[in-house]
Design a protein around this motif. Structure first.
Motif, mmCIF file in Angstrom:
data_model
loop_
_atom_site.group_PDB
_atom_site.id
_atom_site.type_symbol
_atom_site.label_atom_id
_atom_site.label_comp_id
_atom_site.label_asym_id
_atom_site.label_seq_id
_atom_site.Cartn_x
_atom_site.Cartn_y
_atom_site.Cartn_z
ATOM 1 N N LEU A 54 79.837 23.276 49.823
ATOM 2 C CA LEU A 54 80.918 22.289 49.773
ATOM 3 C C LEU A 54 80.800 21.420 48.536
ATOM 4 O O LEU A 54 81.800 21.078 47.896
ATOM 5 C CB LEU A 54 80.871 21.404 51.015
ATOM 6 N N THR A 55 79.553 21.058 48.207
ATOM 7 C CA THR A 55 79.366 20.205 47.038
ATOM 8 C C THR A 55 79.861 20.907 45.784
ATOM 9 O O THR A 55 80.520 20.297 44.938
ATOM 10 C CB THR A 55 77.884 19.844 46.893
ATOM 11 N N ALA A 56 79.545 22.210 45.710
ATOM 12 C CA ALA A 56 80.021 22.959 44.547
ATOM 13 C C ALA A 56 81.544 22.925 44.482
ATOM 14 O O ALA A 56 82.141 22.716 43.412
ATOM 15 C CB ALA A 56 79.516 24.393 44.617
ATOM 16 N N VAL A 57 82.184 23.096 45.654
ATOM 17 C CA VAL A 57 83.652 23.061 45.683
ATOM 18 C C VAL A 57 84.165 21.693 45.240
ATOM 19 O O VAL A 57 85.068 21.578 44.411
ATOM 20 C CB VAL A 57 84.151 23.392 47.106
ATOM 21 N N TYR A 58 83.516 20.643 45.799
ATOM 22 C CA TYR A 58 83.930 19.281 45.444
ATOM 23 C C TYR A 58 83.887 19.047 43.952
ATOM 24 O O TYR A 58 84.795 18.455 43.382
ATOM 25 C CB TYR A 58 82.980 18.259 46.037
ATOM 26 N N VAL A 59 82.763 19.454 43.365
ATOM 27 C CA VAL A 59 82.590 19.176 41.949
ATOM 28 C C VAL A 59 83.710 19.842 41.164
ATOM 29 O O VAL A 59 84.306 19.237 40.270
ATOM 30 C CB VAL A 59 81.209 19.660 41.477
ATOM 31 N N VAL A 90 74.734 25.063 38.519
ATOM 32 C CA VAL A 90 73.623 25.088 39.481
ATOM 33 C C VAL A 90 72.445 25.856 38.880
ATOM 34 O O VAL A 90 71.299 25.401 38.943
ATOM 35 C CB VAL A 90 74.074 25.745 40.804
ATOM 36 N N VAL A 91 72.745 27.011 38.278
ATOM 37 C CA VAL A 91 71.669 27.799 37.677
ATOM 38 C C VAL A 91 70.987 27.002 36.580
ATOM 39 O O VAL A 91 69.753 26.943 36.487
ATOM 40 C CB VAL A 91 72.239 29.128 37.128
#
Lengths: 351, 166, 99, 122
Positions: A54-59, A90-91
């Motif tokens: 979800l955090t990835a989506v939010y960002v 993230v990577v």
């Protein structure tokens, strides 16, 4: 908590049904201590992964929305419309060098990010996703939701102190001063909801709203207090003083880098998600809604609230520290005390 | 099954953590470690409360102690800037302290084994509702007295910390 | 039940040791809080023994926690005042009553 | 009934272990992947990009502590309101009055702090 659900809410086939696979004896999990431990562990992994995703989506959404508001394009290069950008980030964060200043306090420096992220994720346990479905319906769920994330204050303070850096130190002090100041009006707003729902369990909360109506209609003032103070709790604009880039570099996590830094980031977004999800449960009837299954309603409502918080970030200026504290203690605290009184009257009128 | 053996084992596990953390909090010479150990101790005690069917008290323990008192102690540590890199001094009465502590602990543990206690009663499921009624009925005095104590505490602490007269 | 008493006894002893031997005011405060927690543990445990539905023990534990919080607030205020006056929080070196 | 609470504890323990492991295990594993070349300059505090001139962790001003004091008192108050509030829905006016007296008692502390100027940020 036993609740009599109205017939039209009968979505048994959706809630938890998928967990009861024919070849798995679900009772086993609830009868043994190791089963329960495993079940908890399983949910922990699920929730943590979900929060990360979800955090990835939010960002991504946040970058795109901000770009739209500011007339830019936002990330475009990696993947179609920059969809893979966060993944690449993230990577990058994961393989970045982890620098700890020589003067830093090792124990506190390591502990602080964990104290920020773990409570935020643990608060998910009591969020009522579906109508009867909660990951675990504690008798004191609402209190749990407020008590466990309150540990974050310690993490913020430790992070700033451990870094051995003037700016981090100031940022940590400011962050936790803000955190504790806004905790009081927020808790008082939740107390009014508890008064109306008559129970501290989150299933009971939704049940009470099924009996009457969405609590936002009965306690609009509580919702306003909760919404604003929650923005302050999760350090969102206009309350992002602890991380005011123009004044304090990056606040309490200036000295953090790489994966440890991303834990702070994750914690912040995780608490935004839990707080929004719980706002839906407290004031907007959780998964209550016609036709569609409760889980869908719940996600939709939460998404609206989160989107609102994202848009807000790029429309409002930042408060000054003294204004921030004055707002908490001289406006919101008296307001929430008055609201408590009002809620008592509303309660007597409704029930 | 979740019988009383499991309950006792879990309680003992939390107890062990609590004892170790308390020892660490008392024995370490670095103030920050002491505070961190204190936080672990409080959490373990909260776990014990939860097992003893006091779920509300357990969460209050986390809310008030870990989220409140520990933050307050950390604030005080930062505002007084003591014991930060260098270890703290320990008083010369360590031997005496140990003797007294052994005596107190030995006596209390001996007393614990000496009692013939009744079996635990049936605990009501919804602890919170009973707690609320208790505060409004039999324990009303305690409830209001806490209010007065809180008022006194905030006035006193402000007077002390600001160094002025009432 | 005996187990509860044993643990609270041990914790009480540890707290006593801390109160007697530590010289830093903040550690002293932590020791006192450990003592209060040991007492609260007993309150909660005994709440189950006699008339559990009256919750007397749990109410007392809540009162205990409230008072511990107040004590921490006032105690730390004192510590800060002492620190500003003497520049130390070592109780062994605060000797202005010795004249 | 206390069996259910015991089950809660085990569940939360499992959840907490998972919550602790998921940040910590990658942190330990990534140690072998990421570069690690510390140098004296790199390990200096970053601050705002200039060399540190004053030591941090010096006694800071007291305004923070004033707020923390009022905070702890109100936290205890809200907590006790949590104990009382679930039963208030079906309670009499008398019970509401009892809770109201408590709220007013504690609120006096706020007004005292306000009048004394403890809530002014300076």
């Amino acid at each position: 908590m036993e609740v009599n659900w109205p017939d039209w809410l009968n979505f048994d086939w959706l809630d938890l049904g998928w967990l009861e696979l024919p070849w798995v004896d679900t009772n086993w999990f609830h009868d043994n201590w190791y089963g329960l431990l495993l079940l908890g562990f399983f949910w922990g992994v699920v929730v943590f992964t979900m929060v990360g995703a979800l955090t990835a989506v939010y960002v991504y959404v946040e970058r795109k929305v901000s770009a739209r508001i500011q007339g830019r394009l936002g990330p475009m290069e990696t993947g179609p419309h920059g969809l893979l950008q966060t993944l690449v980030d993230v990577v990058k964060l994961a393989v970045k060098e982890d620098v700890r200043p020589a003067a830093a306090d090792a124990l506190a420096f390591r502990l602080a990010p964990l104290l920020v992220v773990v409570p935020a994720v643990m608060a998910f346990v009591v969020v009522p996703f579906g109508v009867p479905m909660v990951i675990r319906d504690l008798n004191v769920g609402i209190l749990y939701f407020l008590a466990v994330p309150s540990v974050t204050g310690v993490g913020l303070l430790l992070a700033g102190w451990a870094s051995y850096d003037n700016y981090s130190f100031l940022g940590g002090l400011r962050a936790s001063a803000q955190f504790i100041s806004y905790e009081i009006p927020r808790t008082l707003a939740v107390v009014t909801v508890v008064m109306l729902s008559g129970s501290l369990s989150s299933a009971g909360l939704i049940g009470a709203q099924a009996d009457t109506t969405w609590f936002v209609l009965l306690l609009p003032l509580s919702f306003v207090i909760y919404a604003v103070t929650t923005l302050a709790e999760v350090n969102r604009v206009p309350f992002d003083i602890p991380e005011a880039e123009s004044e304090l570099v990056a606040g309490f996590h200036t000295e953090y880098s790489g994966f440890r830094w991303s834990l702070f980031f994750l914690g912040e977004y995780a608490s935004l998600t839990t707080a929004s999800a719980f706002a839906v449960a407290l004031f907007f009837g959780g998964g209550l809604g016609p036709v569609l299954p409760p889980v869908v309603w719940f996600v939709l409502k939460t998404a609206v609230i989160v989107f609102f918080a994202v848009v807000l970030r790029f429309t409002l200026p930042r408060f000054r520290q003294d204004q921030l504290m004055a707002l908490a203690w001289k406006y919101f605290l008296p307001l929430s005390l008055v609201n408590l009184l009002l809620a008592g009257l509303v309660m007597k009128a409704v029930f | 099954m979740l019988d009383s053996d499991v309950q006792i084992a879990l309680f003992a596990a939390f107890g062990g953590i609590a004892v170790i953390a308390a020892l660490a909090a008392v024995l370490t010479r670095y103030l920050l470690r002491s505070i961190v150990a204190f936080g672990a101790f409080l959490t373990a005690i909260a776990g014990q409360f939860y097992i003893l069917a006091a779920d509300f008290v357990a969460l209050i323990q986390i809310f008030v102690y870990v989220g409140g008192v520990v933050v307050l102690i950390l604030f005080a540590l930062m505002l007084s800037a003591v014991g930060q890199k260098h270890p703290l001094a320990v008083s010369e009465h360590r031997g005496l302290g140990a003797v007294v502590a052994y005596a107190v602990g030995g006596w209390l543990v001996w007393a614990a084994f000496g009692q013939d206690l009744p079996k635990a009663g049936q605990v009501p499921g919804e602890t919170v509702a009973f707690l609320g009624r208790a505060f409004l009925d039999q324990q009303l005095v305690a409830f209001e007295v806490i209010g007065i104590i809180l008022l006194a505490a905030v006035v006193a602490a402000l007077v002390i910390v600001r160094g002025e007269r009432l | 039940m005996t187990l509860v008493l044993v643990f609270s006894g041990l914790l009480f002893a540890i707290g006593t040791y801390g109160v007697l031997t530590r010289r830093n005011a903040i550690t002293l405060l932590i020791s006192v809080e450990i003592l209060m927690n040991a007492a609260n543990l007993n309150f909660v445990a005994f709440s189950r023994l006699w008339e559990p539905e009256l919750m007397t023990g749990q109410v007392f534990a809540l009162v205990g926690i409230s008072i511990a919080a107040c004590e921490a607030a006032v105690g730390l205020a004192l510590i800060l005042a002492i620190f500003r006056r003497f520049g130390t929080t070592d109780v062994g070196r605060i000797d202005f009553l010795r004249g | 009934m206390s069996e259910e609470l015991l089950a809660d504890v085990f569940f939360l323990l499992g959840f907490g272990v998972a919550g602790l492991m998921l940040p910590m295990v990658p942190l330990l594993l990534l140690r072998y992947i990421r570069p690690q070349h510390p140098s004296a300059v790199k390990l200096q505090p970053y601050e705002s990009g200039v060399v540190q001139t004053t030591a941090p962790r010096r006694p800071f001003h007291m305004a923070y502590y004033n707020f923390a004091l009022v905070f702890i008192v109100f936290e205890v108050e809200t907590v006790l309101l949590f104990a009382v509030s679930p039963v208030l829905r079906d309670a009499s006016w008398m019970d509401l009055l009892k809770a109201g007296i408590f709220v007013v008692l504690v609120s006096d502390g706020l007004f005292y702090a306000w009048r004394k100027g403890a809530l002014v940020w300076k």
